[in-house]
Design an enzyme around this catalytic site. Structure first.
Site, PDB file in Angstrom:
ATOM      1  N   HIS A 141      48.622 152.032 -36.915  1.00  0.00           N
ATOM      2  CA  HIS A 141      47.774 153.171 -36.597  1.00  0.00           C
ATOM      3  C   HIS A 141      47.424 153.911 -37.882  1.00  0.00           C
ATOM      4  O   HIS A 141      48.307 154.190 -38.694  1.00  0.00           O
ATOM      5  CB  HIS A 141      48.500 154.118 -35.633  1.00  0.00           C
ATOM      6  CG  HIS A 141      47.852 155.463 -35.518  1.00  0.00           C
ATOM      7  ND1 HIS A 141      48.410 156.593 -36.077  1.00  0.00           N
ATOM      8  CD2 HIS A 141      46.690 155.845 -34.952  1.00  0.00           C
ATOM      9  CE1 HIS A 141      47.620 157.625 -35.837  1.00  0.00           C
ATOM     10  NE2 HIS A 141      46.574 157.199 -35.160  1.00  0.00           N
ATOM     11  N   SER A 142      46.163 154.234 -38.082  1.00  0.00           N
ATOM     12  CA  SER A 142      45.699 155.050 -39.196  1.00  0.00           C
ATOM     13  C   SER A 142      46.266 154.539 -40.514  1.00  0.00           C
ATOM     14  O   SER A 142      46.077 153.375 -40.871  1.00  0.00           O
ATOM     15  CB  SER A 142      46.031 156.518 -38.921  1.00  0.00           C
ATOM     16  OG  SER A 142      45.455 157.361 -39.881  1.00  0.00           O
ATOM     17  N   GLY A 143      46.994 155.393 -41.252  1.00  0.00           N
ATOM     18  CA  GLY A 143      47.554 154.998 -42.534  1.00  0.00           C
ATOM     19  C   GLY A 143      48.564 153.875 -42.427  1.00  0.00           C
ATOM     20  O   GLY A 143      48.871 153.215 -43.430  1.00  0.00           O
TER      21      GLY A 143
END
Length: 151
Positions: A76-78
């Site tokens: 997720h994301s980073g």
């Protein structure tokens, strides 16, 4: 059944996957939610030496230690950056890579590079003499999910 390794975005811990973990386990899957070194409840381990290599080692170490195979690696994301690197380093262990609000970056590009110059300048000011961006401001009373009250 599948084996999932769930990697949260910046500032979040494995607990961010609590509901997903419960649902997947309820369906008979093996699930390993991860808190990366130096973030969330492991923030005390943060330091200038902690970065993408450390986070990638967190994932490859888990996969090796647990002898996981045919892993669905979710970032997720980073969390997408160490997921990409871990998948590149152990392709024989990874069945699929899934990106949630993320994606692989072009070779030679960092997450920081995805920001326009004025945002990079603002972020550098926030970092100051440190090595990490501070977590975003969060007011539990204003959180629509009111995560502060969860066990």
């Amino acid at each position: 059944m599948a084996t999932f390794v769930l990697v949260p975005g910046f500032w979040l811990g494995g607990w961010a996957w609590r509901e997903v973990t419960a649902d997947l386990r309820g369906r008979g899957h093996d699930v390993y939610p991860v808190t990366l070194t130096g973030v969330a409840e492991r923030a005390h381990l943060a330091g200038p030496e902690v970065g993408l290599e450390t986070h990638t080692a967190d994932l490859t170490g888990l996969i090796e230690a647990e002898e996981l195979r045919d892993v669905v690696l979710v970032g997720h994301s980073g969390g997408g950056m160490p997921v990409t690197q871990a998948a590149d380093r152990m392709p024989d262990r990874i069945a699929r890579v899934v990106y949630v609000e993320s994606g692989p970056l072009p070779d030679g590009m960092s997450q920081f590079d995805t920001n326009p110059p004025e945002e990079q300048e603002r972020l550098r000011a926030l970092i100051g003499d440190g090595h990490l961006l501070p977590p975003p401001a969060w007011e539990p009373a204003e959180d629509p999910q009111n995560l502060a009250g969860l066990d």
